[in-house]
Structure formats: structure tokens, C-alpha cells
Design an enzyme around this catalytic site. Structure first.
Site, PDB file in Angstrom:
ATOM      1  N   ASP A 199      -3.810 -62.435  52.583  1.00  0.00           N
ATOM      2  CA  ASP A 199      -4.503 -61.499  53.453  1.00  0.00           C
ATOM      3  C   ASP A 199      -4.501 -62.094  54.926  1.00  0.00           C
ATOM      4  OD1 ASP A 199      -4.683 -59.589  51.485  1.00  0.00           O
ATOM      5  OD2 ASP A 199      -6.829 -60.249  51.140  1.00  0.00           O
ATOM      6  N   SER A 205      -6.090 -52.464  57.550  1.00  0.00           N
ATOM      7  CA  SER A 205      -4.978 -53.519  58.551  1.00  0.00           C
ATOM      8  C   SER A 205      -3.761 -53.481  57.802  1.00  0.00           C
ATOM      9  CB  SER A 205      -5.591 -54.937  58.716  1.00  0.00           C
ATOM     10  OG  SER A 205      -6.830 -55.123  59.104  1.00  0.00           O
ATOM     11  N   HIS A 241      -4.426 -53.796  53.767  1.00  0.00           N
ATOM     12  CA  HIS A 241      -5.448 -54.520  53.089  1.00  0.00           C
ATOM     13  C   HIS A 241      -6.597 -53.761  53.897  1.00  0.00           C
ATOM     14  CE1 HIS A 241      -8.191 -57.283  51.813  1.00  0.00           C
ATOM     15  NE2 HIS A 241      -8.882 -57.390  52.858  1.00  0.00           N
ATOM     16  N   ASN A 259       1.854 -55.828  54.439  1.00  0.00           N
ATOM     17  CA  ASN A 259       0.900 -55.599  53.466  1.00  0.00           C
ATOM     18  C   ASN A 259      -0.203 -54.619  53.881  1.00  0.00           C
ATOM     19  OD1 ASN A 259      -0.474 -55.881  50.935  1.00  0.00           O
ATOM     20  ND2 ASN A 259      -1.955 -57.482  51.872  1.00  0.00           N
TER      21      ASN A 259
HETATM   22  C1  GAR Z   1      -5.398 -49.885  48.703  1.00  0.00           C
HETATM   23  O1  GAR Z   1      -6.600 -49.531  49.191  1.00  0.00           O
HETATM   24  C2  GAR Z   1      -4.920 -51.071  49.297  1.00  0.00           C
HETATM   25  O2  GAR Z   1      -5.388 -51.378  50.698  1.00  0.00           O
HETATM   26  C3  GAR Z   1      -5.456 -52.232  48.354  1.00  0.00           C
HETATM   27  O3  GAR Z   1      -5.438 -51.568  47.156  1.00  0.00           O
HETATM   28  C4  GAR Z   1      -5.499 -50.181  47.284  1.00  0.00           C
HETATM   29  C5  GAR Z   1      -4.225 -49.798  46.469  1.00  0.00           C
HETATM   30  O4  GAR Z   1      -4.422 -48.379  46.313  1.00  0.00           O
HETATM   31  N1  GAR Z   1      -4.922 -53.382  48.635  1.00  0.00           N
HETATM   32  C6  GAR Z   1      -5.589 -54.741  48.487  1.00  0.00           C
HETATM   33  O5  GAR Z   1      -6.650 -54.740  48.193  1.00  0.00           O
HETATM   34  C7  GAR Z   1      -4.756 -55.860  48.776  1.00  0.00           C
HETATM   35  N2  GAR Z   1      -5.350 -56.926  49.184  1.00  0.00           N
HETATM   36  P1  GAR Z   1      -3.014 -47.499  46.244  1.00  0.00           P
HETATM   37  O6  GAR Z   1      -2.503 -47.894  45.028  1.00  0.00           O
HETATM   38  O7  GAR Z   1      -3.664 -45.964  46.035  1.00  0.00           O
HETATM   39  O8  GAR Z   1      -2.188 -47.472  47.519  1.00  0.00           O
END
Ligand code: GAR
Length: 221
Positions: free
Chosen positions: A151, A142, A115, A113
Site C-alpha cells: 500500500d 486511493s 486501497h 492498486n
Molecule cells: C475494495 O474495497 C478494495 O479497495 C479493497 O478490497 C475491496 C475489494 O472489493 N482492497 C484492499 O483492501 C487492498 N489493500 P471488490 O472486490 O468489490 O472490488
């Protein structure tokens, strides 16, 4: 990767725009990259990332979680699709559903994942707002193995960015996102090429260069 070595089959799970998915797709365009994206799966049929994946010629499946009675029911449907596509590794990329231990345990050591924070700080949502509110000077992103706790799980890669004076959650989030797009392909490449060993909470990377320079913030003009 030596010629003829099969690339690991990856599913990217998304819920939204899919910019991390796009960075993984870009990395896998290189035939030397040890993984290929076999499937992009979303729990939201309207996720914009699905259209992007199709433009790249990647198989997409939407499994609307709202059409399923329970979390496990939804996950069983996902598991069937993943098996049908002979998926070996999963990348969660902005996949905003909590996964049950039933699913997570099926993919132990094979699901990662991304984060938007320097874990174990700022698990959960609104990470950039919370980092700014706390006044930290370094923030970041991360990539970690997925375990039942949200997480949590051994960290494979991190990138730190300086928090600047005029930062808003938006400007800080943009600099973090740019680094997400660097470390996610890096972490997937390490996992897919077998260069990662999990030792308790720590991930050991074979062939890592010793890096002794520290990242210090603030930097003076
Ligand atoms: C990203 O910033 C990712 O790190 C976060 O959601 C966004 C998705 O953007 N994920 C989380 O918060 C998970 N806990 P994307 O759809 O443009 O990749």
C-alpha cells in the site's frame, strides 16, 4: 482518444466479488476509453468476480495460489498468462495476495492498486474500523502505483468522504466503495492515455484543472 489509436491491454487481478473490476469494465465499454480489459485473473477459483467477468464476455483465468509451492512459483505462472494475453497494464482490484519484488519490479509504472483509505493513512486491512476508532472526519480511497512496500507507491487519485455520526464500518465502507468506483476508472484512463508523470513520490497529471474548494466535515444541516 483519436480514432485508430490502439487501446491499452489491461488485466484486472481480483480475489473476491470484483465490484471495482465491474466499474472498470463499465468504463471500458466506451470505445473512447483508452484501455480495454483483456483478462481478469484470480488467485481464488471460487471468486464471484470471475463469473461476472465471463458474463461480460471477458477472458478469465484462475491460478490457485494454494497449488503452488512458493509465492514466486505462483507469480511465474501469473506472469506467463499475462504475457500470453499481451497484457500492458495491471489493475489490482481487491487482489489479496502480497506480491514479491520479483513480480512488482517487472511491472514498475504499469501496475496500479485501489486501497480503501486515504493513503498513507490506514495501510493494510480493516481500514474503515480503524478510521472510525481514530475519530477522523474525512476518510476515503486511493489509487496508487504498486511498489514493493504494501500500500505504498505514488498516488494517482483519491476521493474523500465525510465520516457521519451514526457510521458503522459497513455504512462508511459503502460510501467509500462508491467513490472507489469513480476514481479507479479515472486513474486507469489517465495512465492508459499517457497523462501521468511520476516525479519522485508525486504523480503529475497533465491537463488537471485547478480545484481550490476544500472538502470540510462536518457540514451543518
Ligand atoms: C475494495 O474495497 C478494495 O479497495 C479493497 O478490497 C475491496 C475489494 O472489493 N482492497 C484492499 O483492501 C487492498 N489493500 P471488490 O472486490 O468489490 O472490488
Amino acid at each position: 482518444m483519436s480514432a485508430g489509436t490502439p487501446r491499452r491491454r489491461v488485466a484486472v487481478l481480483i480475489s473476491g466479488r470484483g465490484s471495482n473490476m465491474t466499474s472498470l469494465l463499465a468504463a471500458t465499454k466506451d470505445p473512447a476509453f483508452p484501455a480495454e480489459i483483456s483478462l481478469v485473473l484470480s488467485n481464488r477459483p471460487e471468486a464471484p468476480g470471475l463469473a461476472t467477468a465471463r458474463e461480460h464476455g471477458v477472458n478469465t483465468v484462475a491460478i490457485d495460489h494454494k497449488q503452488h509451492m512458493s509465492r514466486e512459483d505462483f507469480e511465474r505462472a501469473m506472469q506467463e498468462v499475462l504475457e500470453a494475453h499481451r497484457v500492458e497494464l495491471i489493475c489490482l482490484a481487491g487482489f489479496m495476495r502480497i506480491l514479491t519484488p520479483w513480480f512488482v519490479e517487472r511491472w514498475t509504472g504499469r501496475m496500479i492498486n485501489i486501497h480503501p483509505a486515504l493513503l498513507p493513512l490506514y495501510k493494510g486491512l480493516h481500514t474503515h474500523e480503524r478510521a472510525l476508532a481514530d475519530g477522523v472526519k474525512l476518510h476515503g480511497a486511493s489509487v496508487h502505483f504498486v511498489v514493493p512496500g504494501m500500500d505504498e507507491g505514488p498516488i494517482i487519485a483519491q476521493a474523500a468522504v465525510s465520516v457521519l455520526d451514526g457510521d458503522t464500518p459497513d455504512t462508511l465502507g459503502q460510501r467509500v466503495l462508491a467513490q472507489e468506483h469513480v476514481i479507479y476508472p479515472l486513474a486507469l484512463g489517465l495512465l492508459a492515455s499517457g497523462r501521468i508523470a511520476i516525479e519522485g513520490a508525486r504523480v503529475r497529471v497533465s491537463g488537471e484543472a485547478a480545484q481550490t474548494t476544500a472538502l470540510v466535515a462536518p457540514q451543518l444541516a
